[in-house]
Each structure stands twice: as C-alpha cells, then as structure tokens.
Motif scaffolding. Structure first.
Motif, PDB file in Angstrom:
ATOM      1  N   PHE A   1      38.473  78.228 -43.690  1.00 57.55           N
ATOM      2  CA  PHE A   1      38.010  78.813 -45.141  1.00 57.55           C
ATOM      3  C   PHE A   1      39.006  79.831 -45.453  1.00 57.55           C
ATOM      4  O   PHE A   1      39.541  80.592 -44.579  1.00 57.55           O
ATOM      5  N   ALA A   2      39.335  79.971 -46.820  1.00 57.09           N
ATOM      6  CA  ALA A   2      40.012  80.791 -47.219  1.00 57.09           C
ATOM      7  C   ALA A   2      39.628  82.101 -47.025  1.00 57.09           C
ATOM      8  O   ALA A   2      38.329  82.457 -47.263  1.00 57.09           O
ATOM      9  N   VAL A   3      40.353  83.143 -46.638  1.00 57.63           N
ATOM     10  CA  VAL A   3      40.156  84.496 -46.540  1.00 57.63           C
ATOM     11  C   VAL A   3      39.279  84.893 -47.909  1.00 57.63           C
ATOM     12  O   VAL A   3      39.818  85.002 -48.871  1.00 57.63           O
ATOM     13  N   GLY A   4      38.325  85.620 -47.888  1.00 51.24           N
ATOM     14  CA  GLY A   4      37.283  86.033 -48.993  1.00 51.24           C
ATOM     15  C   GLY A   4      36.792  85.065 -49.475  1.00 51.24           C
ATOM     16  O   GLY A   4      35.842  85.372 -50.460  1.00 51.24           O
ATOM     17  N   ALA A   5      36.732  83.686 -49.007  1.00 45.59           N
ATOM     18  CA  ALA A   5      36.039  82.672 -49.751  1.00 45.59           C
ATOM     19  C   ALA A   5      35.060  82.128 -48.686  1.00 45.59           C
ATOM     20  O   ALA A   5      34.734  80.880 -49.222  1.00 45.59           O
ATOM     21  N   GLU A   6      34.834  82.611 -47.781  1.00 42.48           N
ATOM     22  CA  GLU A   6      34.027  82.086 -46.806  1.00 42.48           C
ATOM     23  C   GLU A   6      32.760  81.575 -47.299  1.00 42.48           C
ATOM     24  O   GLU A   6      32.516  80.302 -47.001  1.00 42.48           O
ATOM     25  N   ALA A   7      31.892  82.125 -47.988  1.00 42.83           N
ATOM     26  CA  ALA A   7      30.708  81.851 -48.559  1.00 42.83           C
ATOM     27  C   ALA A   7      30.943  80.615 -49.448  1.00 42.83           C
ATOM     28  O   ALA A   7      30.136  79.556 -49.523  1.00 42.83           O
ATOM     29  N   ALA A   8      31.706  80.665 -50.335  1.00 44.18           N
ATOM     30  CA  ALA A   8      32.081  79.519 -51.224  1.00 44.18           C
ATOM     31  C   ALA A   8      32.583  78.369 -50.369  1.00 44.18           C
ATOM     32  O   ALA A   8      32.141  77.082 -50.801  1.00 44.18           O
ATOM     33  N   GLY A   9      33.215  78.372 -49.300  1.00 38.15           N
ATOM     34  CA  GLY A   9      33.764  77.332 -48.457  1.00 38.15           C
ATOM     35  C   GLY A   9      32.622  76.616 -47.915  1.00 38.15           C
ATOM     36  O   GLY A   9      32.551  75.575 -47.757  1.00 38.15           O
ATOM     37  N   GLN A  10      31.842  77.467 -47.355  1.00 40.23           N
ATOM     38  CA  GLN A  10      30.468  76.927 -46.753  1.00 40.23           C
ATOM     39  C   GLN A  10      29.634  76.011 -47.723  1.00 40.23           C
ATOM     40  O   GLN A  10      28.980  75.032 -47.446  1.00 40.23           O
ATOM     41  N   ARG A  11      29.626  76.486 -48.792  1.00 39.09           N
ATOM     42  CA  ARG A  11      28.870  75.879 -49.819  1.00 39.09           C
ATOM     43  C   ARG A  11      29.461  74.741 -50.143  1.00 39.09           C
ATOM     44  O   ARG A  11      28.720  73.359 -50.305  1.00 39.09           O
ATOM     45  N   TYR A  12      30.615  74.629 -50.372  1.00 36.07           N
ATOM     46  CA  TYR A  12      31.652  73.344 -50.752  1.00 36.07           C
ATOM     47  C   TYR A  12      31.097  72.447 -49.671  1.00 36.07           C
ATOM     48  O   TYR A  12      31.039  71.248 -49.715  1.00 36.07           O
ATOM     49  N   GLU A  13      31.271  72.856 -48.401  1.00 37.45           N
ATOM     50  CA  GLU A  13      31.263  72.051 -47.190  1.00 37.45           C
ATOM     51  C   GLU A  13      29.737  71.523 -47.125  1.00 37.45           C
ATOM     52  O   GLU A  13      29.598  70.195 -46.780  1.00 37.45           O
ATOM     53  N   ASP A  14      28.776  72.346 -47.495  1.00 40.26           N
ATOM     54  CA  ASP A  14      27.288  71.680 -47.494  1.00 40.26           C
ATOM     55  C   ASP A  14      27.316  70.549 -48.544  1.00 40.26           C
ATOM     56  O   ASP A  14      26.738  69.455 -48.298  1.00 40.26           O
ATOM     57  N   ALA A  15      28.053  70.902 -49.673  1.00 45.55           N
ATOM     58  CA  ALA A  15      27.836  69.674 -50.875  1.00 45.55           C
ATOM     59  C   ALA A  15      28.661  68.664 -50.335  1.00 45.55           C
ATOM     60  O   ALA A  15      28.317  67.451 -50.656  1.00 45.55           O
ATOM     61  N   VAL A  16      29.883  68.687 -49.752  1.00 43.09           N
ATOM     62  CA  VAL A  16      30.675  67.678 -49.682  1.00 43.09           C
ATOM     63  C   VAL A  16      29.847  66.682 -48.171  1.00 43.09           C
ATOM     64  O   VAL A  16      30.127  65.502 -48.391  1.00 43.09           O
ATOM     65  N   LEU A  17      29.736  67.272 -47.336  1.00 49.59           N
ATOM     66  CA  LEU A  17      28.726  66.663 -46.239  1.00 49.59           C
ATOM     67  C   LEU A  17      27.707  65.923 -46.690  1.00 49.59           C
ATOM     68  O   LEU A  17      27.530  64.745 -46.142  1.00 49.59           O
ATOM     69  N   ALA A  18      27.159  66.296 -47.677  1.00 45.57           N
ATOM     70  CA  ALA A  18      26.030  65.532 -48.299  1.00 45.57           C
ATOM     71  C   ALA A  18      26.429  64.432 -48.873  1.00 45.57           C
ATOM     72  O   ALA A  18      25.493  63.415 -49.051  1.00 45.57           O
ATOM     73  N   LEU A  19      27.588  64.034 -49.213  1.00 44.68           N
ATOM     74  CA  LEU A  19      28.056  62.758 -49.548  1.00 44.68           C
ATOM     75  C   LEU A  19      28.315  61.847 -48.719  1.00 44.68           C
ATOM     76  O   LEU A  19      28.637  60.670 -49.175  1.00 44.68           O
ATOM     77  N   LEU A  20      28.370  62.154 -47.403  1.00 47.50           N
ATOM     78  CA  LEU A  20      28.830  61.188 -46.418  1.00 47.50           C
ATOM     79  C   LEU A  20      28.068  60.023 -46.384  1.00 47.50           C
ATOM     80  O   LEU A  20      28.330  58.607 -46.184  1.00 47.50           O
ATOM     81  N   GLU A  21      26.648  60.084 -46.401  1.00 41.95           N
ATOM     82  CA  GLU A  21      25.632  59.086 -46.543  1.00 41.95           C
ATOM     83  C   GLU A  21      26.098  57.974 -47.160  1.00 41.95           C
ATOM     84  O   GLU A  21      25.877  56.586 -47.084  1.00 41.95           O
ATOM     85  N   ARG A  22      26.447  58.112 -48.618  1.00 41.30           N
ATOM     86  CA  ARG A  22      26.589  57.263 -49.528  1.00 41.30           C
ATOM     87  C   ARG A  22      27.720  56.289 -49.036  1.00 41.30           C
ATOM     88  O   ARG A  22      27.969  55.217 -49.553  1.00 41.30           O
ATOM     89  N   HIS A  23      28.536  56.743 -48.231  1.00 38.55           N
ATOM     90  CA  HIS A  23      29.556  55.986 -47.766  1.00 38.55           C
ATOM     91  C   HIS A  23      29.698  55.433 -46.137  1.00 38.55           C
ATOM     92  O   HIS A  23      30.627  55.082 -45.457  1.00 38.55           O
ATOM     93  N   GLY A  24      28.370  55.531 -45.968  1.00 32.94           N
ATOM     94  CA  GLY A  24      28.310  54.892 -44.401  1.00 32.94           C
ATOM     95  C   GLY A  24      28.423  56.050 -43.413  1.00 32.94           C
ATOM     96  O   GLY A  24      28.739  55.620 -42.101  1.00 32.94           O
ATOM     97  N   GLY A  25      28.475  57.064 -43.582  1.00 30.02           N
ATOM     98  CA  GLY A  25      28.948  58.336 -42.524  1.00 30.02           C
ATOM     99  C   GLY A  25      27.923  58.898 -42.440  1.00 30.02           C
ATOM    100  O   GLY A  25      26.803  59.214 -42.939  1.00 30.02           O
ATOM    101  N   ARG A  26      28.012  59.827 -41.160  1.00 26.70           N
ATOM    102  CA  ARG A  26      26.753  60.752 -40.877  1.00 26.70           C
ATOM    103  C   ARG A  26      27.660  61.956 -40.141  1.00 26.70           C
ATOM    104  O   ARG A  26      28.661  61.710 -39.396  1.00 26.70           O
ATOM    105  N   LEU A  27      26.947  63.058 -40.456  1.00 24.15           N
ATOM    106  CA  LEU A  27      27.438  64.439 -39.744  1.00 24.15           C
ATOM    107  C   LEU A  27      26.831  64.287 -38.273  1.00 24.15           C
ATOM    108  O   LEU A  27      25.608  64.393 -38.095  1.00 24.15           O
TER     109      LEU A  27
END
Length: 97
Positions: free
Chosen positions: A16-42
């Motif tokens: 995560f970028a320094v000072g943007a940890e919370a935004a980075g985690q929200r981004y990861e939450d959203a991106v990881l939610a896209l995995l399933e539509r591509h046959g992926g899983r966390l």
C-alpha cells in the motif's frame, strides 16, 4: 468440472502507498470481489504486521481466467480512480511441492 492440472495458483504481494493504506484496502476488497466472474477465488488473504502489506493466495480455473481478470474494465476503472494511491503488486505463479 475443472481439471486441477489446468488450475493456476498465484501469490500476490500487495504494497500500500504510504498514507493511503485504508484506500488501498478498500480497493483490494473491490478488486478481489471481481475474481469469481473470471473463474478465480481467493484462497487466503493475509495482512502484514507492518500495516503496509497484504499477501493473497489466488487460484484460477485456468490461465484464460487470470488474463480476463487482468483485462476487466471494472478493475481498470477502480485502479484509475485511485491514481497514485493505488497499491503496487508483485504476482508470483506458484505450485505445490
């Protein structure tokens, strides 16, 4: 049913970028939610004790799913919206020993 030999397993090291940890985690939450539509899983999501890093173990049914995930326009839009605050990620293809 997917042949396990076709599966692709990845480890993503997310910084995560320094000072943007919370935004980075929200981004990861959203991106990881896209995995399933591509046959992926966390399979596993680990938070580093430094507060700056996450490690993800991700499995796709095949390489084509990973490639379509990378090209997903929703993923690109999320990343663009974050701009310089977007995390950097190193992805390593792995296999069990």
């Amino acid at each position: 049913m997917t042949d396990r030999a076709d599966e692709l397993t990845l480890v993503a090291i997310v910084e995560f970028a320094v000072g943007a940890e919370a935004a980075g985690q929200r981004y990861e939450d959203a991106v990881l939610a896209l995995l399933e539509r591509h046959g992926g899983r966390l399979e596993q999501r680990l938070h580093g004790t430094d507060g700056q890093t996450e490690v993800h173990v991700i499995r796709f049914a095949g390489r084509a799913g990973y490639e379509s995930f990378l090209a997903d326009p929703d993923r690109a839009a999320l990343r663009a919206a974050l701009g310089d605050a977007a995390p950097t990620t190193r992805v390593i293809e792995v296999h069990e020993v």
